[in-house]
Motif scaffolding. Structure first.
Motif, PDB file in Angstrom:
ATOM      1  N   GLN A   1      13.166  -2.997  -2.960  1.00 42.90           N
ATOM      2  CA  GLN A   1      13.254  -2.931  -4.388  1.00 42.90           C
ATOM      3  C   GLN A   1      11.974  -2.087  -4.910  1.00 42.90           C
ATOM      4  OE1 GLN A   1      12.828  -6.226  -7.257  1.00 42.90           O
ATOM      5  NE2 GLN A   1      12.722  -4.974  -8.854  1.00 42.90           N
ATOM      6  N   PHE A   2      10.505  -1.744  -4.312  1.00 41.15           N
ATOM      7  CA  PHE A   2       9.601  -0.794  -4.472  1.00 41.15           C
ATOM      8  C   PHE A   2       8.940  -0.846  -3.488  1.00 41.15           C
ATOM      9  CE2 PHE A   2       8.361  -3.893  -7.498  1.00 41.15           C
ATOM     10  CZ  PHE A   2       7.158  -4.456  -7.338  1.00 41.15           C
ATOM     11  N   ILE A   3       8.006  -0.309  -3.494  1.00 41.94           N
ATOM     12  CA  ILE A   3       6.265  -0.472  -2.636  1.00 41.94           C
ATOM     13  C   ILE A   3       6.028  -0.203  -4.023  1.00 41.94           C
ATOM     14  CG2 ILE A   3       7.140   1.712  -1.564  1.00 41.94           C
ATOM     15  CD1 ILE A   3       5.298   1.794   1.006  1.00 41.94           C
ATOM     16  N   THR A   4       4.254  -0.701  -3.172  1.00 44.71           N
ATOM     17  CA  THR A   4       2.796  -0.136  -4.031  1.00 44.71           C
ATOM     18  C   THR A   4       1.745   0.108  -3.396  1.00 44.71           C
ATOM     19  OG1 THR A   4       3.756  -1.582  -6.292  1.00 44.71           O
ATOM     20  CG2 THR A   4       1.263  -0.758  -6.187  1.00 44.71           C
ATOM     21  N   VAL A   5       1.371   1.236  -3.138  1.00 42.06           N
ATOM     22  CA  VAL A   5       0.450   1.219  -2.259  1.00 42.06           C
ATOM     23  C   VAL A   5      -1.237   1.922  -3.196  1.00 42.06           C
ATOM     24  CG1 VAL A   5      -1.131   3.258  -0.912  1.00 42.06           C
ATOM     25  CG2 VAL A   5       1.694   2.403  -0.495  1.00 42.06           C
ATOM     26  N   ILE A   6      -2.061   1.120  -2.786  1.00 42.65           N
ATOM     27  CA  ILE A   6      -3.069   0.797  -3.159  1.00 42.65           C
ATOM     28  C   ILE A   6      -4.481   0.990  -2.664  1.00 42.65           C
ATOM     29  CG2 ILE A   6      -5.258  -0.200  -4.889  1.00 42.65           C
ATOM     30  CD1 ILE A   6      -3.043  -1.930  -6.521  1.00 42.65           C
ATOM     31  N   HIS A   7      -5.137   2.612  -2.765  1.00 40.29           N
ATOM     32  CA  HIS A   7      -6.452   2.956  -2.528  1.00 40.29           C
ATOM     33  C   HIS A   7      -7.401   2.003  -2.570  1.00 40.29           C
ATOM     34  CE1 HIS A   7      -9.783   4.637  -0.554  1.00 40.29           C
ATOM     35  NE2 HIS A   7      -9.462   4.910   0.479  1.00 40.29           N
ATOM     36  N   GLN A   8      -8.230   0.997  -1.811  1.00 43.86           N
ATOM     37  CA  GLN A   8      -9.608   0.734  -2.090  1.00 43.86           C
ATOM     38  C   GLN A   8     -10.575   1.599  -0.795  1.00 43.86           C
ATOM     39  OE1 GLN A   8      -9.114  -3.321  -1.120  1.00 43.86           O
ATOM     40  NE2 GLN A   8      -8.339  -3.610  -3.309  1.00 43.86           N
ATOM     41  N   ILE A   9     -12.156   1.256  -1.335  1.00 39.27           N
ATOM     42  CA  ILE A   9     -12.977   1.614  -0.410  1.00 39.27           C
ATOM     43  C   ILE A   9     -13.099   1.448   1.328  1.00 39.27           C
ATOM     44  CG2 ILE A   9     -14.970   1.918   0.335  1.00 39.27           C
ATOM     45  CD1 ILE A   9     -14.426   3.292  -2.354  1.00 39.27           C
ATOM     46  N   GLU A  10     -12.788   0.680   1.416  1.00 37.83           N
ATOM     47  CA  GLU A  10     -12.161  -0.573   2.536  1.00 37.83           C
ATOM     48  C   GLU A  10     -10.644   0.114   3.364  1.00 37.83           C
ATOM     49  OE1 GLU A  10     -11.523  -3.843  -0.068  1.00 37.83           O
ATOM     50  OE2 GLU A  10     -13.011  -2.001  -0.435  1.00 37.83           O
ATOM     51  N   GLY A  11      -9.960   0.729   2.803  1.00 33.62           N
ATOM     52  CA  GLY A  11      -8.674   0.588   3.152  1.00 33.62           C
ATOM     53  C   GLY A  11      -7.828   0.749   2.511  1.00 33.62           C
ATOM     54  N   TRP A  12      -6.329  -0.247   2.662  1.00 29.63           N
ATOM     55  CA  TRP A  12      -5.298   0.149   1.520  1.00 29.63           C
ATOM     56  C   TRP A  12      -4.100  -1.300   1.221  1.00 29.63           C
ATOM     57  CZ3 TRP A  12      -3.552   5.167  -0.056  1.00 29.63           C
ATOM     58  CH2 TRP A  12      -3.976   6.379   0.931  1.00 29.63           C
ATOM     59  N   VAL A  13      -3.943  -1.431   0.315  1.00 32.56           N
ATOM     60  CA  VAL A  13      -3.102  -2.867   0.020  1.00 32.56           C
ATOM     61  C   VAL A  13      -1.672  -1.899   0.083  1.00 32.56           C
ATOM     62  CG1 VAL A  13      -2.516  -4.402  -1.591  1.00 32.56           C
ATOM     63  CG2 VAL A  13      -5.213  -3.474  -1.074  1.00 32.56           C
ATOM     64  N   VAL A  14      -0.645  -2.740   0.799  1.00 33.67           N
ATOM     65  CA  VAL A  14       0.444  -2.180   0.103  1.00 33.67           C
ATOM     66  C   VAL A  14       1.460  -3.444   0.184  1.00 33.67           C
ATOM     67  CG1 VAL A  14       2.784  -1.161   1.824  1.00 33.67           C
ATOM     68  CG2 VAL A  14       0.456  -0.151   2.459  1.00 33.67           C
ATOM     69  N   LYS A  15       2.138  -3.423  -1.375  1.00 33.36           N
ATOM     70  CA  LYS A  15       2.859  -4.329  -1.917  1.00 33.36           C
ATOM     71  C   LYS A  15       4.395  -3.554  -1.047  1.00 33.36           C
ATOM     72  CE  LYS A  15       4.341  -7.506  -5.127  1.00 33.36           C
ATOM     73  NZ  LYS A  15       3.953  -8.356  -6.318  1.00 33.36           N
ATOM     74  N   VAL A  16       5.126  -4.327  -0.023  1.00 34.14           N
ATOM     75  CA  VAL A  16       6.866  -4.503  -0.538  1.00 34.14           C
ATOM     76  C   VAL A  16       8.046  -5.454  -1.408  1.00 34.14           C
ATOM     77  CG1 VAL A  16       8.630  -3.436   0.815  1.00 34.14           C
ATOM     78  CG2 VAL A  16       6.514  -3.125   1.594  1.00 34.14           C
ATOM     79  N   LYS A  17       8.443  -5.371  -2.366  1.00 38.30           N
ATOM     80  CA  LYS A  17       9.415  -5.905  -2.689  1.00 38.30           C
ATOM     81  C   LYS A  17      10.666  -5.900  -2.515  1.00 38.30           C
ATOM     82  CE  LYS A  17      10.238  -8.112  -6.872  1.00 38.30           C
ATOM     83  NZ  LYS A  17       9.664  -9.382  -6.670  1.00 38.30           N
TER      84      LYS A  17
END
Length: 129
Positions: free
Chosen positions: A29-45
Motif C-alpha cells: 500500500q505504501f512505504i515510509t522511510v524515516i532517517h535517524q542519526i544512527e540509521g533508517w527506519v523503513v515501514k512497508v504496509k
C-alpha cells in the motif's frame, strides 16, 4: 500487514525500494522511510496479508538488509499520523523526525535527501553511504 525494519544506511534503503519496484505482485500500500542519526527506519504496509511463501520471502529479504524494528513512542506516533493521512511536514514538525519518503517507493526522494544532507555537512556520514 506491516513490516518495520531498521537499516544501517541509504544504500540498503534504496535496495528495498528497488526490490519493491521489481516485485509488482507484492500488494504494498505504501512505504515510509524515516532517517535517524544512527540509521533508517523503513515501514512497508501491504494492502492485504501475503501468502506464507511471500511473507517468508519478504521477511528473509528484509532481514538480510536490516533488523526488525520496535520504534519508540515518538516514531510510533509519527508512523501512525502518516498512515492516518496527516501531512508529512506536520508530522516532521510535531514529532521531530526526518520523513524522507511516504507513499509510493521513490528512489529520488532518498537520493535527494542524501545529497542535500551530505552537502550541508561537507562529508558523507556512514548512514548516508
Amino acid at each position: 500487514m506491516d513490516y518495520l525494519y531498521f537499516l544501517a544506511n541509504a544504500s540498503l534503503t534504496l535496495r528495498v525500494v528497488e526490490y519493491l519496484h521489481s516485485m509488482p505482485h507484492l500488494p504494498f500500500q505504501f512505504i515510509t522511510v524515516i532517517h535517524q542519526i544512527e540509521g533508517w527506519v523503513v515501514k512497508v504496509k501491504m494492502n492485504h496479508p501475503l501468502t506464507p511463501q511471500q511473507d517468508g520471502d519478504f521477511r528473509a529479504f528484509m532481514s538480510e538488509l536490516g533488523i526488525p524494528y520496535e520504534p519508540d513512542i515518538r516514531v510510533q506516533m509519527a508512523l501512525w499520523s502518516l498512515e492516518t493521512g496527516q501531512s508529512v511536514v506536520d508530522v516532521m514538525r510535531r514529532y521531530q523526525v526526518a520523513v524522507v519518503s511516504h507513499g509510493s517507493p521513490d528512489r529520488s526522494n532518498i537520493e535527494a535527501f542524501r545529497q542535500q544532507f551530505t552537502m550541508g555537512l561537507g562529508y558523507c556520514p556512514e548512514t548516508l553511504a
